[in-house]
Design a protein around this motif. Structure first.
Motif, short mmCIF file in Angstrom:
data_model
loop_
_atom_site.label_atom_id
_atom_site.label_comp_id
_atom_site.label_asym_id
_atom_site.label_seq_id
_atom_site.Cartn_x
_atom_site.Cartn_y
_atom_site.Cartn_z
N LEU A 168 -0.79 9.50 11.43
CA LEU A 168 0.34 8.59 11.61
C LEU A 168 1.45 8.93 10.65
O LEU A 168 1.20 9.26 9.49
CB LEU A 168 -0.07 7.14 11.32
N SER A 169 2.67 8.82 11.12
CA SER A 169 3.85 8.85 10.26
C SER A 169 4.26 7.40 10.08
O SER A 169 4.37 6.66 11.07
CB SER A 169 4.97 9.64 10.94
N LEU A 170 4.48 6.96 8.85
CA LEU A 170 4.81 5.57 8.57
C LEU A 170 6.31 5.42 8.33
O LEU A 170 6.92 6.26 7.68
CB LEU A 170 4.03 5.08 7.35
N PHE A 171 6.90 4.36 8.87
CA PHE A 171 8.32 4.10 8.74
C PHE A 171 8.58 2.95 7.78
O PHE A 171 8.09 1.85 8.00
CB PHE A 171 8.95 3.71 10.09
N ASP A 172 9.35 3.18 6.75
CA ASP A 172 9.82 2.12 5.85
C ASP A 172 8.70 1.21 5.35
O ASP A 172 8.92 0.01 5.16
CB ASP A 172 10.91 1.28 6.52
N ILE A 173 7.52 1.76 5.17
CA ILE A 173 6.41 0.96 4.66
C ILE A 173 5.48 1.90 3.90
O ILE A 173 5.28 3.04 4.29
CB ILE A 173 5.65 0.25 5.82
N LEU A 174 4.95 1.40 2.83
CA LEU A 174 4.01 2.19 2.05
C LEU A 174 2.60 1.96 2.59
O LEU A 174 2.28 0.86 3.04
CB LEU A 174 4.08 1.79 0.58
N PRO A 175 1.75 2.97 2.52
CA PRO A 175 0.39 2.80 3.03
C PRO A 175 -0.34 1.60 2.43
O PRO A 175 -1.06 0.90 3.13
CB PRO A 175 -0.30 4.12 2.63
N GLU A 176 -0.10 1.34 1.14
CA GLU A 176 -0.79 0.21 0.50
C GLU A 176 -0.31 -1.16 0.99
O GLU A 176 -0.95 -2.18 0.74
CB GLU A 176 -0.69 0.29 -1.02
N ASP A 177 0.81 -1.20 1.72
CA ASP A 177 1.32 -2.47 2.25
C ASP A 177 0.72 -2.82 3.60
O ASP A 177 0.98 -3.90 4.13
CB ASP A 177 2.84 -2.43 2.35
N ILE A 178 -0.05 -1.93 4.17
CA ILE A 178 -0.66 -2.19 5.48
C ILE A 178 -1.93 -3.00 5.29
O ILE A 178 -2.80 -2.64 4.49
CB ILE A 178 -0.94 -0.87 6.21
N ASP A 179 -2.04 -4.11 6.02
CA ASP A 179 -3.21 -4.97 5.96
C ASP A 179 -4.25 -4.44 6.95
O ASP A 179 -4.09 -4.57 8.17
CB ASP A 179 -2.83 -6.40 6.31
N LEU A 180 -5.29 -3.82 6.44
CA LEU A 180 -6.29 -3.18 7.29
C LEU A 180 -7.16 -4.18 8.05
O LEU A 180 -7.91 -3.80 8.95
CB LEU A 180 -7.16 -2.24 6.45
N GLN A 181 -7.06 -5.45 7.70
CA GLN A 181 -7.82 -6.49 8.40
C GLN A 181 -7.07 -7.03 9.62
O GLN A 181 -7.64 -7.72 10.44
CB GLN A 181 -8.15 -7.64 7.45
N GLU A 182 -5.78 -6.71 9.72
CA GLU A 182 -4.94 -7.19 10.82
C GLU A 182 -4.80 -6.08 11.87
O GLU A 182 -4.81 -4.90 11.53
CB GLU A 182 -3.56 -7.58 10.30
N PRO A 183 -4.63 -6.46 13.14
CA PRO A 183 -4.47 -5.43 14.17
C PRO A 183 -3.08 -4.79 14.11
O PRO A 183 -2.13 -5.37 13.61
CB PRO A 183 -4.64 -6.22 15.47
N PRO A 217 -4.53 7.39 3.19
CA PRO A 217 -3.14 7.79 2.97
C PRO A 217 -3.03 9.28 2.67
O PRO A 217 -3.89 9.85 2.00
CB PRO A 217 -2.71 6.96 1.76
N LYS A 218 -2.01 9.89 3.19
CA LYS A 218 -1.69 11.30 2.94
C LYS A 218 -0.24 11.35 2.47
O LYS A 218 0.67 11.49 3.27
CB LYS A 218 -1.86 12.15 4.22
N GLY A 219 -0.04 11.15 1.18
CA GLY A 219 1.32 11.07 0.64
C GLY A 219 1.87 9.67 0.82
O GLY A 219 1.13 8.71 1.04
N SER A 220 3.19 9.55 0.75
CA SER A 220 3.80 8.22 0.80
C SER A 220 4.18 7.76 2.21
O SER A 220 4.50 6.60 2.41
CB SER A 220 5.06 8.19 -0.07
#
Length: 161
Positions: free
Chosen positions: A19-34, A53-56
């Motif tokens: 995945l490429s993430l837009f304007d969000i850091l991997p640590e801000d993703i709630d893995l318990q939410e869909p 995570p693979k980088g920022s």
């Protein structure tokens, strides 16, 4: 829902995705939410089974229901959305000068129109008429906060109908 990323490609033969993430850091993703991926115009929920995570701005993930290369390849290019983030307040561009892709003044932003899936700006032209312009990150060429100038790529035909 807020678009948080895009599936870049499959990874391995067990359904892994990059995945490429837009304007969000991997640590801000709630893995318990869909997260949601659109199929036939409808958002379908998926849960992360693993998230590395693979980088920022990238991550190697495994999501529910994707178990092989065929399924993973089907998702390549798909946008990923989440509804647990509060979208930032939109920048108020009211009063800003709008320039087109050639640097020519189009007018001044008079209002903001939040049409779901199609954010737009009302721009008052020098002749007094107003035009509704699409406002998407892909169309923004430059933002000069000091001079309050917004440079946009304006699709052909919008201004001179």
């Amino acid at each position: 829902m807020l678009r948080i990323g895009k599936v870049l490609k499959s990874n391995g033969t067990d359904g892994g995705l990059i995945l490429s993430l837009f304007d969000i850091l991997p640590e801000d993703i709630d893995l318990q939410e869909p997260v949601f991926i659109e199929f036939d115009g409808l958002p379908v929920p998926f849960y992360f089974e693993s998230f590395t995570p693979k980088g920022s701005n990238r991550a190697l993930v495994q999501i529910t229901g994707v178990r092989n290369l065929k399924d993973a390849d089907e998702l390549t290019g798909a946008d990923v959305y989440a509804d647990y983030f509060e979208e930032d307040e939109e920048e108020d561009f009211t009063g800003w000068t709008v320039l087109n892709q050639d640097g020519v003044q189009v007018g001044e932003v008079s209002d903001f129109e939040d049409i779901p899936g199609n954010t737009c700006l009302w721009v008052k032209r020098p002749d007094g008429n107003e035009v509704l312009l699409p406002f998407h990150e892909d169309l923004v060429l430059a933002v000069d906060e000091n001079k309050h100038i917004l440079s946009l790529t304006i699709p052909e035909g919008i201004l001179y109908l």
